[in-house]
Scaffold this active site. Structure first.
Site, PDB file in Angstrom:
ATOM      1  CG  HIS A 154      -1.344   2.399  -5.154  1.00  0.00           C
ATOM      2  ND1 HIS A 154      -1.100   3.549  -5.863  1.00  0.00           N
ATOM      3  CD2 HIS A 154      -1.059   2.715  -3.853  1.00  0.00           C
ATOM      4  CE1 HIS A 154      -0.696   4.515  -5.041  1.00  0.00           C
ATOM      5  NE2 HIS A 154      -0.654   4.028  -3.819  1.00  0.00           N
TER       6      HIS A 154
ATOM      7  CG  HIS B 134      -3.890   6.665   1.956  1.00  0.00           C
ATOM      8  ND1 HIS B 134      -4.007   8.028   1.862  1.00  0.00           N
ATOM      9  CD2 HIS B 134      -2.988   6.289   1.017  1.00  0.00           C
ATOM     10  CE1 HIS B 134      -3.196   8.467   0.904  1.00  0.00           C
ATOM     11  NE2 HIS B 134      -2.560   7.432   0.377  1.00  0.00           N
TER      12      HIS B 134
ATOM     13  CG  ASP C  84      -4.484   5.490  -3.345  1.00  0.00           C
ATOM     14  OD1 ASP C  84      -5.611   5.271  -3.836  1.00  0.00           O
ATOM     15  OD2 ASP C  84      -3.671   6.301  -3.825  1.00  0.00           O
TER      16      ASP C  84
ATOM     17  CG  HIS D 190       3.336   2.712  -2.085  1.00  0.00           C
ATOM     18  ND1 HIS D 190       3.954   3.946  -1.950  1.00  0.00           N
ATOM     19  CD2 HIS D 190       2.018   2.980  -2.103  1.00  0.00           C
ATOM     20  CE1 HIS D 190       3.040   4.889  -1.876  1.00  0.00           C
ATOM     21  NE2 HIS D 190       1.849   4.326  -1.979  1.00  0.00           N
TER      22      HIS D 190
HETATM   23 ZN    ZN Z   1      -0.103   4.995  -2.048  1.00  0.00          ZN
END
Ligand code: ZN
Length: 480
Positions: free
Chosen positions: A355, A446, A304, A359
């Protein structure tokens, strides 16, 4: 390592959408002051000219985020080669706000208490020897919505960082301030005394006038955060001057910034001695993945918050070396800056999921804002790869019925949280995955953290030897 699942271990199956949202949602030329975060009447839609950051050589977006719902934050700012002092100023601003936010989480037994810190960026101009960037800070859960904006400027000719106020000539500041006062007085939520008081302390002025940006037609917009000159009922105050009005007040740098905004040149040259441009991996998936997850043990690694330079490129190389596929849940503002990396992800046979643009916790937004966040990102992914995504991962795993009905994308959470953002230790991250992973797990990692990427070779080596196959999320869903 303690692995605590922050949300129910639930891979959301079903509701697989065949229709991806791919409309562009907004025109790039009318970016709001919130960089797409929370468009609304208070954000002051600014007709700034759209800048394509993927054209900036050697650009690096500096990201930091937690996926932790008890202290949710996501910050980003651009590091443009040749503009180190401007990057330092943004870094300082971001780090101060983040440190305050994190200490607040640490001090409270209930964490952030519903608060959330989000700092996103927007390019205002990147042309000739001028760069202008707006950072938008949204601290949800604080008075007045906690929306603050600030513009940062780089003067390549002088090789220096400049504040917004430097757009105005020293000798013209009094006239400029007088004109601003005149515009503000009488607006709802403020009055002459309040405005006079705000500008009375000269040392305050640079802080109050910290958001100025030129419009595509050479005018200047000055944006005031909520409590600076009054308590605007709609949120913030924006004062707009036409080109003819503002030009006599501008400094030499201000005039160049105005000109580069109005008529951008094709290139940006800040006199950087070196513009490191890491190679983008060129691995191409030879064919479709025929792994049958009913017959063999599969794992879906998910990454992510990227793409990030240089981490994502390194990760792609590791994945190619082990013939592993993965899913990247990318953040739209990073896709805009690093479209080549997103293209490389798709070309190598990985899945690219959405995503959001910058954010935010989507459950705190209106349905229109959720749709905007996701559509804008899907459009950026489609522009980069030719294919719109079909899946999205809500930031912080935060999802509700409003979010679900605001998009046709299928949500994907995770079943194994590596907490890699919390423990920047590659060996520890590798160990956590290797020891805990089970068949059909969706693993949360991530690719903005070098240590997470550094853990990958060990994970792939060990688990491949144990007979695991690495597939994309949609492949896992389709064949398990
Ligand atoms: Zn995230």
């Amino acid at each position: 390592m303690r692995t605590r699942l922050l949300l129910p271990s639930l891979l959301l199956l079903g509701s697989l959408s065949l229709t991806a949202a791919c409309s562009s949602g907004s025109s790039g030329a009318s970016d709001s002051a919130t960089a797409g975060a929370r468009p609304g009447p208070s954000s002051g839609a600014s007709p700034v000219r759209a800048v394509d950051p993927s054209k900036i050589k050697g650009l690096r977006i500096v990201n930091n985020s937690s996926e932790n719902s008890s202290c949710p934050f996501a910050t980003s700012y651009p590091d443009v080669p040749g503009a180190a002092a401007m990057a330092d100023a943004m870094k300082k601003d971001v780090e101060q706000r983040l440190a305050r936010f994190r200490s607040m989480c640490d001090d409270s037994p209930t964490g952030a208490d519903g608060r959330e810190l989000n700092i996103s960026h927007q390019f205002l101009v990147a042309s000739g020897d001028v760069v202008g960037i707006r950072l938008t800070t949204q601290e949800q859960g604080t008075a007045g919505g906690g929306l603050r904006t600030r513009t940062f400027w780089n003067d390549g000719k002088a090789g220096t960082y400049r504040t917004a106020l430097a757009l105005v000539g020293d000798g013209s500041r009094d006239a400029f301030v007088a004109a601003l006062k005149e515009q503000l007085q009488g607006r709802e939520g403020t009055d002459a005394d309040r405005v006079d008081e705000a500008f009375a302390d000269r040392s305050n002025v640079v802080g109050i006038l910290d958001d100025m940006a030129f419009t595509a037609d050479g005018g200047l917009r000055v944006t005031f955060d909520r409590d600076e000159v009054g308590a605007a009922p709609a949120g913030r105050y924006v004062v707009a001057f036409s080109k003819a009005t503002v030009t006599p007040w501008l400094s030499a740098f201000g005039k160049r910034a105005q000109q580069q905004t109005e008529q951008p040149s094709r290139s940006l040259d800040l006199g950087a001695t070196a513009t490191p441009t890491p190679a983008v991996p060129t691995h191409t998936a030879s064919d479709d993945d025929d792994t049958d997850c009913e017959k063999v043990h599969c794992i879906a690694l998910t990454f992510d918050d990227g793409p990030a330079v240089p981490e994502t490129g390194t990760l792609l190389t590791y994945l190619a070396q082990h013939r592993a596929r993965a899913t990247f849940f990318v953040v739209g503002q990073n896709v805009a800056a690093h479209a080549d990396l997103v293209r490389a992800e798709a070309r190598a046979g990985h899945e690219v999921g959405n995503h959001s643009w910058n954010h935010p916790d989507l459950t705190k937004l209106t349905p229109e804002q959720v749709t905007h966040q996701l559509n804008r990102t899907s459009a950026a992914i489609k522009a980069a790869t030719g294919t719109a995504p079909t899946v999205f991962r809500p930031p912080y795993g935060a999802i509700n019925s409003t979010v679900r009905s605001a998009t046709s994308l299928s949500p994907v959470l995770w079943t194994l949280d590596t907490e890699d953002w919390k423990y920047p230790d590659a060996a520890k991250i590798a160990e956590a995955v290797i020891n805990k992973v089970r068949r059909n797990d969706v693993v949360l990692m991530h690719d903005i953290h070098a240590t997470s990427v550094a853990a990958i070779p060990e994970i792939l080596r060990t688990l491949t030897a144990r007979g695991y196959h690495f597939v994309t999320v949609s492949h896992l869903r389709a064949t398990m």
